[in-house]
Design a protein around this motif. Structure first.
Motif, PDB file in Angstrom:
ATOM      1  N   VAL A 355      14.153 -17.665   8.022  1.00  8.96           N
ATOM      2  CA  VAL A 355      14.966 -18.194   9.121  1.00  8.96           C
ATOM      3  C   VAL A 355      16.137 -18.969   8.523  1.00  8.96           C
ATOM      4  N   ALA A 356      17.085 -19.354   9.370  1.00  5.03           N
ATOM      5  CA  ALA A 356      18.263 -20.093   8.906  1.00  5.03           C
ATOM      6  C   ALA A 356      18.053 -21.584   9.125  1.00  5.03           C
ATOM      7  N   PRO A 357      18.129 -22.393   8.067  1.00  2.00           N
ATOM      8  CA  PRO A 357      17.996 -23.846   8.241  1.00  2.00           C
ATOM      9  C   PRO A 357      19.231 -24.427   8.909  1.00  2.00           C
ATOM     10  N   GLY A 358      19.044 -25.528   9.617  1.00  4.27           N
ATOM     11  CA  GLY A 358      20.121 -26.100  10.404  1.00  4.27           C
ATOM     12  C   GLY A 358      21.308 -26.580   9.611  1.00  4.27           C
ATOM     13  N   LYS A 359      21.139 -26.916   8.326  1.00  8.20           N
ATOM     14  CA  LYS A 359      22.231 -27.515   7.560  1.00  8.20           C
ATOM     15  C   LYS A 359      23.431 -26.591   7.418  1.00  8.20           C
ATOM     16  N   ASP A 360      23.260 -25.300   7.675  1.00  4.70           N
ATOM     17  CA  ASP A 360      24.383 -24.372   7.636  1.00  4.70           C
ATOM     18  C   ASP A 360      25.436 -24.686   8.699  1.00  4.70           C
TER      19      ASP A 360
END
Length: 394
Positions: A355-360
């Motif tokens: 999944v994509a972590p929010g920090k992006d």
């Protein structure tokens, strides 16, 4: 070798870093069980048959040489007709510029409109590359924190409060990546009015516009007036990601400046992709795209209730695109990790779900959020839920 500051300062695209980590894990330990990729915003559908056939005909017929820098006239005309048929909006084909993907459209718009030191306001969270296009034009990308109360979108009041002497405009997205939420027509109108009062620019990323599921949204910003600048793409709704084809709709006065930039920077968009894209607007292709839109909506409706049942809160249900912006704070505590970055890698390593972590996507509470891409099969989405359930609940 001396590296330019803009290259040194650019932040990594963290979703790609997760993808690299997933690939390394598979190479090291094998693909059993198979990695489930919910990190990349790419439809699992590919270009439909008529589009593929049109590409083959273009190649076999020798239609592979340069086109005009701003694209085939026939394709500009078909896009104009699509706006009229789908949205009831009149957009002159002369205002439509075909580009090498929405990325080229954003780059051309920023280079044409932003001077060094100009500030562009964006919502935080938002798609990370949009910030980079502003900064590559020597502009300043300023994220304004947004939350569930505004559906993770900017408001006119925020734009008015943050406007400064060096502010040039706003860059919005509707539907948004990572949240899948759209701007209400009145909210967009109010924001545009503030921008116009300051003589600024309103850029709207509409690459997910075709994938709208709620009648309250799904209208193009171009319905407001011709001063809106809209960025769109054949990648998402039209399922042509790797073909790298998009378009830009601009006021008449911007066509010539952007054409000159396109001539020098890109020569022209892919000729084969342009000929293929003409077939996107055939009745059979449009019917297939609508079936796919229904499939994405069904996936959303399957995935979100089960995600919430696992303790991953979705504060605003997405009304478009194929993303779910979920608060993982409770779930992270349950497995003893401090935030979404660590939780994302726990999912990767212990559940084989990427999944994509929010920090992006910014700095506003991103340590608590994950972005799930549901552009995957129903079977894989259900398997991902089952694996997360085993991780979180044993």
């Amino acid at each position: 070798m001396k590296i330019a500051q803009r290259a040194q300062q650019i932040a990594p695209f963290y979703v790609m870093e997760v993808g690299k980590a997933a690939a390394e894990l598979v190479a090291r330990e094998g693909n059993h069980p198979a990695m489930i990729h919910l990190n990349i915003g790419e439809p699992d559908f590919t270009a439909p048959p008529l589009v593929q056939e049109a590409a083959i005909r273009a190649i076999s017929g020798g239609h592979t040489q340069y086109t005009h820098a701003i694209g085939l006239d026939a394709l500009r005309e078909r896009i104009s007709q699509w706006y009229a048929q789908r949205f009831g909006v009149s957009v002159a084909p002369q205002r439509i510029i075909i580009t090498a993907g929405a990325s080229a459209a954003l780059q051309l718009a920023c280079l044409a409109l932003i001077e060094a030191g100009d500030e562009i306001l964006l919502p935080d969270p938002s798609y990370p590359c949009n910030r980079q296009f502003v900064q590559a034009a020597d502009g300043i990308a300023t994220g304004i924190p947004v939350d569930a109360a505004s559906r993770f979108q900017l408001t006119a009041e925020q734009v008015r409060a943050h406007w400064q002497a060096h502010t040039r405009g706003v860059l919005l997205a509707s539907p948004s990546n990572p949240t899948g939420t759209s701007l209400a027509a009145q909210t967009l109108s109010d924001i545009h009015a503030v921008v116009q009062q300051h003589g600024g620019i309103t850029l709207v990323d509409e690459i997910y516009l075709g994938l709208s599921y709620d009648a309250a949204y799904g209208q193009t910003a171009l319905a407001l007036d011709e001063n809106i600048i809209s960025i769109n793409s054949f990648s998402k709704y039209f399922s042509m990601t790797g073909w790298r084809l998009g378009w830009l709709v601009v006021p008449p006065a911007l066509v010539n400046p952007i054409e000159k930039l396109a001539q020098n920077l890109f020569i022209c968009p892919s000729t084969v992709a342009q000929h293929a894209a003409l077939a996107c607007f055939e009745p059979d292709s449009l019917a297939e795209y609508e079936r796919r839109r229904a499939a994405f909506r069904a996936r959303r409706d399957l995935f979100i209730p089960q995600l919430r049942a696992l303790g991953l809160d979705v504060p605003v249900e997405p009304d478009g695109a194929f993303y779910v912006w979920a608060n993982c704070a409770e779930a992270a505590r349950r497995i003893g990790v401090p935030g979404s970055w660590e939780f994302a890698f726990a999912l990767l390593e212990r559940a084989r779900v990427a999944v994509a972590p929010g920090k992006d996507f910014g700095s506003q509470d991103v340590s608590q959020y994950l972005r799930f891409s549901i552009a995957n099969s129903t079977e894989n989405l259900q398997e991902a839920i089952d694996r997360m359930k085993r991780l979180l609940h044993g």
